[in-house]
Enzyme design. Sequence first.
Site, PDB file in Angstrom:
ATOM      1  N   GLY A  41      49.493  72.712  -9.667  1.00 12.12           N
ATOM      2  CA  GLY A  41      48.214  72.035  -9.877  1.00 12.12           C
ATOM      3  C   GLY A  41      47.937  71.503 -11.268  1.00 12.12           C
ATOM      4  N   ASP A 100      39.747  80.414  -9.997  1.00 12.04           N
ATOM      5  CA  ASP A 100      38.803  80.650  -8.894  1.00 12.04           C
ATOM      6  C   ASP A 100      38.565  82.165  -8.770  1.00 12.04           C
ATOM      7  OD1 ASP A 100      37.388  80.640  -6.522  1.00 12.04           O
ATOM      8  OD2 ASP A 100      38.855  79.532  -5.365  1.00 12.04           O
ATOM      9  N   ASP A 156      45.220  70.236  -4.864  1.00 18.97           N
ATOM     10  CA  ASP A 156      45.565  69.798  -3.510  1.00 18.97           C
ATOM     11  C   ASP A 156      44.784  70.527  -2.420  1.00 18.97           C
ATOM     12  OD1 ASP A 156      46.868  72.386  -3.794  1.00 18.97           O
ATOM     13  OD2 ASP A 156      47.985  71.874  -1.969  1.00 18.97           O
TER      14      ASP A 156
HETATM   15  C1  PRP Z   1      45.724  77.217  -7.385  1.00 22.89           C
HETATM   16  C2  PRP Z   1      45.481  76.856  -8.832  1.00 22.89           C
HETATM   17  C3  PRP Z   1      45.548  78.173  -9.535  1.00 22.89           C
HETATM   18  C4  PRP Z   1      45.066  79.154  -8.495  1.00 22.89           C
HETATM   19  C5  PRP Z   1      43.659  79.577  -8.805  1.00 22.89           C
HETATM   20  O1  PRP Z   1      47.084  77.299  -7.132  1.00 22.89           O
HETATM   21  O2  PRP Z   1      46.454  75.968  -9.309  1.00 22.89           O
HETATM   22  O3  PRP Z   1      46.857  78.480  -9.962  1.00 22.89           O
HETATM   23  O4  PRP Z   1      45.114  78.478  -7.232  1.00 22.89           O
HETATM   24  O5  PRP Z   1      43.132  80.411  -7.813  1.00 22.89           O
HETATM   25  P1  PRP Z   1      42.726  81.933  -8.048  1.00 22.89           P
HETATM   26  O6  PRP Z   1      41.934  82.014  -9.319  1.00 22.89           O
HETATM   27  O7  PRP Z   1      41.875  82.226  -6.832  1.00 22.89           O
HETATM   28  O8  PRP Z   1      43.979  82.763  -8.088  1.00 22.89           O
HETATM   29  P2  PRP Z   1      47.742  77.212  -5.672  1.00 22.89           P
HETATM   30  O9  PRP Z   1      48.124  78.593  -5.224  1.00 22.89           O
HETATM   31  O10 PRP Z   1      46.857  76.416  -4.759  1.00 22.89           O
HETATM   32  O11 PRP Z   1      49.095  76.438  -5.971  1.00 22.89           O
HETATM   33  P3  PRP Z   1      49.282  74.940  -6.560  1.00 22.89           P
HETATM   34  O12 PRP Z   1      48.913  74.984  -8.026  1.00 22.89           O
HETATM   35  O13 PRP Z   1      50.732  74.682  -6.353  1.00 22.89           O
HETATM   36  O14 PRP Z   1      48.385  74.015  -5.772  1.00 22.89           O
END
Ligand code: PRP
Length: 172
Positions: A41, A100, A156
């Site tokens: 991301g 998040d 995404d």
């Molecule tokens: C998303 C984002 C963070 C994480 C945050 O990654 O990039 O790394 O979620 O969420 P959290 O605070 O609830 O742990 P994702 O797992 O969607 O992978 P991506 O970056 O490849 O989209």
Amino acid sequence: MPELYEVLSKEDIDKKVAAVARRISSDFKGSELVMIGVLKGSFVFLSDLARQLTIPVKIDFVGVSSYGDDVASSGRIQLNREIGIDIKEKNILVVEDIVDTGITINYLIDYLKSFNPLTISICTMIDKQQRRESEIRIDYACHEIQEGFIVGYGLDYAENYRHLPELYHLKL
Ligand code: PRP
């Protein structure tokens, strides 16, 4: 059919990234900084942020995933790319697209600490606080939101929308 509602325009994003870049450049002036982007991301944010900095930096990436194709974190972190450069006694800036629940960043802080860096700071494009599971000190946040699923600018939903230059609230 999913609907997209713009949260930040390209101009809004540029201003917020520039403001955070100024703070980071000032805070780390004269010291070595290694930016660690969290794939996938953060790839757009990191590339904009790095180019707005006025200090030299090194850049590396870690790969983690917890969401799969879902809108809620699975809580299980998969590390699918390890850091590739030496960060011992270096100042580290972890660059996230969104914090998040905080599960990912907490996992990464523990992972990075095992390499004995000097300091670890956290920078995120979006600081989403509603589902935070533990208190996390975020040093640099471009934009804070309470709720909603955000896509675009690297973020995404089931691998879609990462290419959009703006940030959107996705309504399923
Ligand atoms: C998303 C984002 C963070 C994480 C945050 O990654 O990039 O790394 O979620 O969420 P959290 O605070 O609830 O742990 P994702 O797992 O969607 O992978 P991506 O970056 O490849 O989209």
